[in-house]
Motif scaffolding. Structure first.
Motif, PDB file in Angstrom:
ATOM      1  N   ILE A   1       0.856  -1.170   0.000  1.00  0.00           N
ATOM      2  CA  ILE A   1       0.000   0.000   0.000  1.00  0.00           C
ATOM      3  C   ILE A   1       0.904   1.236   0.000  1.00  0.00           C
ATOM      4  O   ILE A   1       1.936   1.246   0.666  1.00  0.00           O
ATOM      5  CB  ILE A   1      -0.946  -0.022   1.216  1.00  0.00           C
ATOM      6  CG1 ILE A   1      -1.951   1.108   1.140  1.00  0.00           C
ATOM      7  CG2 ILE A   1      -0.199  -0.005   2.517  1.00  0.00           C
ATOM      8  CD1 ILE A   1      -3.098   0.960   2.154  1.00  0.00           C
ATOM      9  N   SER A   2       0.520   2.237  -0.773  1.00  0.00           N
ATOM     10  CA  SER A   2       1.359   3.431  -0.857  1.00  0.00           C
ATOM     11  C   SER A   2       1.229   4.253   0.428  1.00  0.00           C
ATOM     12  O   SER A   2       0.240   4.144   1.162  1.00  0.00           O
ATOM     13  CB  SER A   2       0.957   4.287  -2.060  1.00  0.00           C
ATOM     14  OG  SER A   2      -0.289   4.910  -1.810  1.00  0.00           O
TER      15      SER A   2
ATOM     16  N   HIS B   1       0.702   7.374   0.530  1.00  0.00           N
ATOM     17  CA  HIS B   1      -0.433   8.273   0.319  1.00  0.00           C
ATOM     18  C   HIS B   1      -1.748   7.582   0.720  1.00  0.00           C
ATOM     19  O   HIS B   1      -2.572   8.158   1.445  1.00  0.00           O
ATOM     20  CB  HIS B   1      -0.482   8.719  -1.141  1.00  0.00           C
ATOM     21  CG  HIS B   1      -1.632   9.611  -1.458  1.00  0.00           C
ATOM     22  ND1 HIS B   1      -1.691  10.926  -1.040  1.00  0.00           N
ATOM     23  CD2 HIS B   1      -2.788   9.372  -2.124  1.00  0.00           C
ATOM     24  CE1 HIS B   1      -2.821  11.450  -1.445  1.00  0.00           C
ATOM     25  NE2 HIS B   1      -3.510  10.530  -2.122  1.00  0.00           N
ATOM     26  N   THR B   2      -1.946   6.363   0.259  1.00  0.00           N
ATOM     27  CA  THR B   2      -3.168   5.610   0.592  1.00  0.00           C
ATOM     28  C   THR B   2      -3.240   5.344   2.084  1.00  0.00           C
ATOM     29  O   THR B   2      -4.297   5.479   2.705  1.00  0.00           O
ATOM     30  CB  THR B   2      -3.207   4.283  -0.184  1.00  0.00           C
ATOM     31  OG1 THR B   2      -3.132   4.569  -1.586  1.00  0.00           O
ATOM     32  CG2 THR B   2      -4.464   3.499   0.116  1.00  0.00           C
TER      33      THR B   2
ATOM     34  N   GLU C   1      -4.362   8.435   3.838  1.00  0.00           N
ATOM     35  CA  GLU C   1      -5.803   8.646   3.669  1.00  0.00           C
ATOM     36  C   GLU C   1      -6.608   7.739   4.596  1.00  0.00           C
ATOM     37  O   GLU C   1      -7.577   8.167   5.224  1.00  0.00           O
ATOM     38  CB  GLU C   1      -6.215   8.392   2.223  1.00  0.00           C
ATOM     39  CG  GLU C   1      -5.791   9.472   1.266  1.00  0.00           C
ATOM     40  CD  GLU C   1      -6.207   9.182  -0.165  1.00  0.00           C
ATOM     41  OE1 GLU C   1      -5.968  10.041  -1.014  1.00  0.00           O
ATOM     42  OE2 GLU C   1      -6.775   8.102  -0.438  1.00  0.00           O
ATOM     43  N   VAL C   2      -6.214   6.488   4.688  1.00  0.00           N
ATOM     44  CA  VAL C   2      -6.910   5.537   5.569  1.00  0.00           C
ATOM     45  C   VAL C   2      -6.812   6.017   7.013  1.00  0.00           C
ATOM     46  O   VAL C   2      -7.787   6.012   7.755  1.00  0.00           O
ATOM     47  CB  VAL C   2      -6.329   4.115   5.420  1.00  0.00           C
ATOM     48  CG1 VAL C   2      -6.849   3.182   6.504  1.00  0.00           C
ATOM     49  CG2 VAL C   2      -6.643   3.563   4.041  1.00  0.00           C
TER      50      VAL C   2
END
Length: 80
Positions: free
Chosen positions: A63-64, A66-67, A70-71
């Protein structure tokens, strides 16, 4: 690369505690016997390379950042 010639039943030593013995020769195949301490991992090279590749894949993030950020932010909003 060191190249040695050995006959069936002859051995080589790696360090003081690893012994590799030519157990059998049949055509283009050689059967080796290996005596080594239990903490020494011994693999066929193709298996070793597969393990190394799988370890590299496992070490890569799936998972990046950035992701993940966000999570994390969405989780904080739900908690508030």
């Amino acid at each position: 690369m060191l190249v040695l010639t050995r006959k069936k039943g002859e051995s080589i030593m790696l360090g003081h505690d690893i012994e590799i013995t030519v157990v059998d020769i049949d055509g283009d195949q050689i059967k080796l016997g290996i005596n080594a301490p239990k903490h020494i991992e011994i693999h066929r090279k193709e298996i070793y390379l597969t393990i190394q590749e799988e370890n590299k894949k496992a070490a890569k993030p799936t998972i990046s950042i950035h992701t993940l950020k966000e999570v994390f932010q969405n989780t904080r909003k739900i908690d508030e």
